[in-house]
Scaffold this active site. Structure first.
Site, PDB file in Angstrom:
ATOM      1  N   LYS A 206       0.834  -1.207   0.000  1.00 56.47           N
ATOM      2  CA  LYS A 206       0.000   0.000   0.000  1.00 56.47           C
ATOM      3  C   LYS A 206       0.867   1.254   0.000  1.00 56.47           C
ATOM      4  CE  LYS A 206      -3.870   0.218   2.346  1.00 56.47           C
ATOM      5  NZ  LYS A 206      -4.883   0.359   3.423  1.00 56.47           N
ATOM      6  N   GLU A 212       9.996  -5.772   4.218  1.00 61.02           N
ATOM      7  CA  GLU A 212      10.191  -7.110   3.657  1.00 61.02           C
ATOM      8  C   GLU A 212       9.873  -7.127   2.164  1.00 61.02           C
ATOM      9  OE1 GLU A 212       8.554  -7.541   7.914  1.00 61.02           O
ATOM     10  OE2 GLU A 212       8.168  -6.296   6.143  1.00 61.02           O
ATOM     11  N   GLY A 267      -5.701  -4.686   4.932  1.00 62.96           N
ATOM     12  CA  GLY A 267      -4.880  -5.683   4.245  1.00 62.96           C
ATOM     13  C   GLY A 267      -5.479  -7.072   4.236  1.00 62.96           C
ATOM     14  N   ARG A 268      -5.948  -7.543   5.391  1.00 64.77           N
ATOM     15  CA  ARG A 268      -6.450  -8.921   5.470  1.00 64.77           C
ATOM     16  C   ARG A 268      -7.845  -9.066   4.871  1.00 64.77           C
ATOM     17  NH1 ARG A 268      -5.661  -6.456  10.170  1.00 64.77           N
ATOM     18  NH2 ARG A 268      -7.393  -6.076  11.613  1.00 64.77           N
ATOM     19  N   GLU A 353      -5.336 -11.439  13.734  1.00 65.80           N
ATOM     20  CA  GLU A 353      -4.925 -10.044  13.591  1.00 65.80           C
ATOM     21  C   GLU A 353      -6.108  -9.102  13.819  1.00 65.80           C
ATOM     22  OE1 GLU A 353      -1.459  -8.623  10.942  1.00 65.80           O
ATOM     23  OE2 GLU A 353      -3.262  -8.089   9.794  1.00 65.80           O
ATOM     24  N   HIS A 384      -3.817 -37.970  10.787  1.00 60.15           N
ATOM     25  CA  HIS A 384      -2.609 -38.734  11.090  1.00 60.15           C
ATOM     26  C   HIS A 384      -1.548 -37.858  11.741  1.00 60.15           C
ATOM     27  CE1 HIS A 384      -3.935 -42.336   8.849  1.00 60.15           C
ATOM     28  NE2 HIS A 384      -4.600 -41.434   8.117  1.00 60.15           N
ATOM     29  N   LYS A 512       8.306  -4.045  14.613  1.00 58.91           N
ATOM     30  CA  LYS A 512       8.858  -3.405  13.415  1.00 58.91           C
ATOM     31  C   LYS A 512       9.809  -2.271  13.794  1.00 58.91           C
ATOM     32  CE  LYS A 512       5.091  -4.222  10.109  1.00 58.91           C
ATOM     33  NZ  LYS A 512       4.089  -3.568   9.246  1.00 58.91           N
TER      34      LYS A 512
END
Length: 552
Positions: A206, A212, A267-268, A353, A384, A512
């Site tokens: 954005k 990152e 964002g999510r 979040e 399993h 951050k």
């Protein structure tokens, strides 16, 4: 005491819980022959069986009364009205506008946002069509064969999940890759599998400042330029999803190839926006619009359906029942369709979040539990792996079983085995196995009384473990859109009940900020800051190791 715990319905639920905690679902099914149809909902190609929960009709009535007293109907109306329900950032949370498929306006502060939304969708569609039809050519005049999405969090998980889930609808020429981790191993592995001449990079950030993402983007550009040898070629192989036109231009991306979104898109909750460009590249415009159609159908249901038949509200309130009354600290997402294998990670971010918070909208600390830990994996594999704990462990972890009814495309016999396993696990979690049943089973195997006595305790489990079963008519764009919107709204409802702002994420900021100072120290820049002994030791150890490597 908090406002929530003072509500009459909250107190009534605690009184109800003193009886409900001793119920066993075996007995509830025996006493209520119509239970399976009573606790069943259908909408938008989704079928929800919530009968395997520790509830009666009275439980549901009390839970829905709690939703009303906590202001859930008003919260729903406020979200669809474009009000600034993200109170700490003074923004709307208006992702529902991104999939508004009606001709009606959707306004924030009196301004209809739909012209902007439709304009970006049209630009995405035009661009995707060029790439998919082989008309978008790289610097050597070859069509694109690989798309590398570089983003993190909401700029990665949603598109990755959807592209995996809908791979049956993917363009046969286009290979989709996703890079999010700043650990260079992921980017290196991806770059080894693609060719510069035929690769398109989609940079999603954005602000176009996410550390990152920008680190990976610059590394990818350097890799590309070592092969293309012409900075002008960047414009043919890099596009951006961002709001920072200046930074995008400085990177070398043609501004006409920047796809925007808005500060009211979290964002999510953003896969419906230009962040979903990789999805449209993979499955095409028509299928992407079907994805929006499915979400829109669930939006309309959520907005308009009475609480008693409202799928997101009921799922949310069942979660409240277990988290706040039974003390269930985690919730399992178990998709049985392999293409949905990234769904647990996507919902993990969406839920944790959003509601992983301890401060209410008015700034007070809660005195009750909020978001559970979300975890899971593909169902048959999980049987399993960690299902042992779910069956016989000391934790109560409600489970969402998810699968598509449509077995077309499956190899003969596979889908029936898949569904049989899912239905059996849901039944086993509900029924369990009594000591008498265990003894009878062991006796039928020919064991003597001594062996039966030795093994019986290990073969017993209580059952009474709650689950929902969500069946999709098809694993197609429409049903996937409805499924994702269902979970979005479920999480929002829970946030409303707990008094949280589900649309900010201040908890990620401190790490951050500290990371930048530590990075300077790792690189030998500036004066080391005062730190605790543990962090200082770790920094020094890393620097010593790197110094030895440079001297070797």
């Amino acid at each position: 005491m908090s406002r929530l715990t003072e509500l009459p319905s909250w107190k009534a639920l605690w009184s109800h819980f003193t009886r409900a905690r001793d119920w066993h679902m075996r007995e509830l099914f025996e006493e209520q022959p119509a239970r399976a149809s009573q606790f069943w909902l259908e909408h938008a190609g989704l079928h929800l069986d919530y009968s395997k929960n520790r509830i009666t009709g009275q439980t549901v009535t009390l839970l829905l009364q709690l939703a009303r007293e906590a202001g859930v109907p008003e919260g729903i109306a406020a979200m669809f009205a474009g009000e600034r329900i993200n109170t700490t950032e003074q923004r709307a949370a208006f992702h529902v506008a991104l999939r508004n498929r009606s001709s009606l306006p959707m306004c924030i502060g009196g301004e209809d946002v739909m012209p902007q939304v439709r304009s970006v969708l049209q630009r995405m569609a035009a661009f995707a069509a060029k790439v998919r039809h082989g008309e978008w050519l790289g610097y050597s005049r070859q069509p694109i064969t690989d798309v590398v999405n570089i983003g993190i969090g909401g700029s990665d998980l949603g598109s990755l999940m959807a592209c995996q889930a809908l791979r049956a609808h993917a363009h046969p020429r286009l290979n989709m890759h996703f890079v999010s981790n700043v650990d260079s191993a992921q980017l290196q592995d991806t770059l080894r599998r693609v060719h510069a001449e035929t690769t398109l990079f989609v940079i999603e950030s954005k602000t176009f400042t996410t550390q990152e993402t920008l680190t990976n983007a610059h590394t990818a550009r350097d890799w590309f330029l070592r092969r293309a040898r012409d900075p002008a070629a960047v414009a043919s192989h890099f596009v951006a999803v961002s709001t920072n036109l200046k930074a995008v231009r400085e990177f070398g991306i043609d501004p006409s190839n920047m796809f925007e979104f808005w500060d009211w898109v979290g964002g999510r909750f953003s896969l419906w926006s230009a962040i979903g460009l990789p999805i449209m590249l993979s499955i095409g415009e028509r299928n992407f619009l079907d994805l929006l159609d499915g979400a829109y159908s669930m939006d309309c249901h959520f907005r308009d359906a009475p609480l008693e038949s409202n799928m997101p509200v009921l799922m949310a309130m069942l979660g409240i029942w277990y988290i706040n009354f039974f003390g269930a600290g985690s919730h399992v997402i178990a998709p049985y369709d392999q293409p949905l294998h990234r769904l647990p990670a996507f919902i993990q971010q969406l839920d944790m979040e959003s509601n992983g918070k301890r401060t209410t909208r008015d700034g007070t600390l809660v005195d009750y539990e909020t978001a559970p830990i979300i975890w899971g994996g593909t169902g048959v594999n999980s049987q399993h792996a960690f299902f042992q704990l779910l069956h016989q462990g000391t934790h109560i972890s409600p489970i969402d079983f998810i699968a598509s009814l449509d077995g077309r495309g499956s190899l003969p016999g596979h889908h029936e085995i898949l569904m049989a396993n899912m239905f059996a696990q849901a039944e086993a979690f509900m029924r369990g196995r009594t000591a008498d049943e265990a003894r009878a089973e062991l006796a039928a195997q020919g064991l003597d009384d001594e062996a039966i006595g030795r093994l019986c305790a290990f073969k017993v489990f209580d059952g009474n473990r709650p689950s929902n079963t969500l069946l999709l008519d098809h694993l197609d764009p429409f049903c996937l859109g409805a499924l994702v919107a269902l979970y979005e709204h479920k999480i929002f409802v829970q946030g409303m009940v707990w008094g949280l702002n589900s649309f900010d994420q201040w908890g990620v900021e401190l790490g951050k900020k500290l990371a930048q100072g530590i990075l300077d120290e790792l690189e030998g820049l500036g004066t080391p800051a005062p730190r605790d002994a543990s962090t200082r030791h770790l920094i020094d150890l890393y620097r010593e190791q790197r110094a030895r490597q440079r001297c070797a």
